[in-house]
Scaffold this active site. Structure first.
Site, PDB file in Angstrom:
ATOM      1  N   HIS A 103     -10.343  -5.339  -3.589  1.00 44.51           N
ATOM      2  CA  HIS A 103      -9.042  -5.614  -2.976  1.00 44.51           C
ATOM      3  C   HIS A 103      -9.220  -5.968  -1.506  1.00 44.51           C
ATOM      4  O   HIS A 103     -10.165  -5.525  -0.854  1.00 44.51           O
ATOM      5  CB  HIS A 103      -8.090  -4.425  -3.115  1.00 44.51           C
ATOM      6  CG  HIS A 103      -8.665  -3.136  -2.607  1.00 44.51           C
ATOM      7  ND1 HIS A 103      -9.546  -2.381  -3.355  1.00 44.51           N
ATOM      8  CD2 HIS A 103      -8.510  -2.489  -1.434  1.00 44.51           C
ATOM      9  CE1 HIS A 103      -9.899  -1.312  -2.653  1.00 44.51           C
ATOM     10  NE2 HIS A 103      -9.300  -1.352  -1.482  1.00 44.51           N
ATOM     11  N   ASP A 124       0.857  -1.183   0.000  1.00 41.71           N
ATOM     12  CA  ASP A 124       0.000   0.000   0.000  1.00 41.71           C
ATOM     13  C   ASP A 124       0.898   1.239   0.000  1.00 41.71           C
ATOM     14  O   ASP A 124       1.891   1.302   0.722  1.00 41.71           O
ATOM     15  CB  ASP A 124      -0.918  -0.007   1.224  1.00 41.71           C
ATOM     16  CG  ASP A 124      -2.063   0.982   1.093  1.00 41.71           C
ATOM     17  OD1 ASP A 124      -3.220   0.545   0.964  1.00 41.71           O
ATOM     18  OD2 ASP A 124      -1.798   2.213   1.109  1.00 41.71           O
ATOM     19  N   ILE A 125       0.521   2.237  -0.806  1.00 39.95           N
ATOM     20  CA  ILE A 125       1.338   3.447  -0.957  1.00 39.95           C
ATOM     21  C   ILE A 125       1.319   4.296   0.321  1.00 39.95           C
ATOM     22  O   ILE A 125       2.212   5.117   0.534  1.00 39.95           O
ATOM     23  CB  ILE A 125       0.850   4.260  -2.183  1.00 39.95           C
ATOM     24  CG1 ILE A 125       1.964   5.150  -2.733  1.00 39.95           C
ATOM     25  CG2 ILE A 125      -0.403   5.070  -1.876  1.00 39.95           C
ATOM     26  CD1 ILE A 125       1.679   5.692  -4.131  1.00 39.95           C
TER      27      ILE A 125
HETATM   28  P1  AMP Z   1      -9.763   1.286   0.081  1.00 43.86           P
HETATM   29  O1  AMP Z   1      -9.998   2.480   0.953  1.00 43.86           O
HETATM   30  O2  AMP Z   1     -10.121  -0.015   0.708  1.00 43.86           O
HETATM   31  O3  AMP Z   1     -10.370   1.485  -1.313  1.00 43.86           O
HETATM   32  O4  AMP Z   1      -8.188   1.215  -0.089  1.00 43.86           O
HETATM   33  C1  AMP Z   1      -7.483   1.820  -1.113  1.00 43.86           C
HETATM   34  C2  AMP Z   1      -6.041   1.745  -0.726  1.00 43.86           C
HETATM   35  O5  AMP Z   1      -5.256   1.928  -1.900  1.00 43.86           O
HETATM   36  C3  AMP Z   1      -5.585   2.819   0.271  1.00 43.86           C
HETATM   37  O6  AMP Z   1      -5.075   2.194   1.442  1.00 43.86           O
HETATM   38  C4  AMP Z   1      -4.505   3.601  -0.496  1.00 43.86           C
HETATM   39  O7  AMP Z   1      -3.440   4.002   0.329  1.00 43.86           O
HETATM   40  C5  AMP Z   1      -4.068   2.587  -1.549  1.00 43.86           C
HETATM   41  N1  AMP Z   1      -3.508   3.147  -2.775  1.00 43.86           N
HETATM   42  C6  AMP Z   1      -3.984   4.171  -3.522  1.00 43.86           C
HETATM   43  N2  AMP Z   1      -3.222   4.378  -4.605  1.00 43.86           N
HETATM   44  C7  AMP Z   1      -2.229   3.449  -4.549  1.00 43.86           C
HETATM   45  C8  AMP Z   1      -1.110   3.145  -5.375  1.00 43.86           C
HETATM   46  N3  AMP Z   1      -0.821   3.825  -6.493  1.00 43.86           N
HETATM   47  N4  AMP Z   1      -0.297   2.124  -5.013  1.00 43.86           N
HETATM   48  C9  AMP Z   1      -0.541   1.435  -3.874  1.00 43.86           C
HETATM   49  N5  AMP Z   1      -1.590   1.657  -3.063  1.00 43.86           N
HETATM   50  C10 AMP Z   1      -2.413   2.665  -3.381  1.00 43.86           C
END
Ligand code: AMP
Length: 111
Positions: free
Chosen positions: A104, A33-34
């Site tokens: 996810h 996760d970023i």
């Molecule tokens: P959700 O709130 O369950 O939709 O989680 C989305 C997750 O994606 C969050 O924890 C973000 O930090 C993560 N995220 C968003 N963009 C990226 C990216 N480019 N690479 C990795 N994780 C990401």
């Protein structure tokens, strides 16, 4: 709602944007996760386009469901946390905390 292939995870799957990959196979991709909310914070996504957990459970063929959950376990093994404590989190819908509309599972561990 229909699946929007411009979401960030669809772009990661198409390699349009990079990720810190943990594991990839025919069914899943897992990556860091970023914006980590624990010492280990990894996301597992199916390669096929499903909006959220309800869409996935309702519409994914059995082979993809099995492939996805095997991929979650393989990622857990790759992270070497199978004997530790961890959380799996799934957000569904905006009011359920979902920000990216490609299904996810979050793997979170502080061990
Ligand atoms: P959700 O709130 O369950 O939709 O989680 C989305 C997750 O994606 C969050 O924890 C973000 O930090 C993560 N995220 C968003 N963009 C990226 C990216 N480019 N690479 C990795 N994780 C990401």
């Amino acid at each position: 709602m229909i699946y929007n292939d411009q979401n960030v995870f669809a772009k990661i799957l198409r390699k349009e944007i990079p990720c810190e990959k943990i594991l990839e196979n025919n069914f899943i991709l897992s990556f860091n996760d970023i914006s980590p909310k624990a010492k280990i914070h990894v996301l597992v996504i199916p390669k096929s386009p499903y909006i959220d957990v309800y869409d996935f459970n309702k519409n994914a063929p059995k082979e993809e469901v099995t492939g996805f959950w095997n991929g979650v376990n393989e990622t857990i093994e790759k992270l070497q946390i199978e004997n530790n404590g961890f959380q799996l989190k799934i957000h569904k819908g905006e009011t359920g905390g979902q920000e990216v509309f490609h299904f996810h599972v979050h793997i979170l561990s502080n061990d």
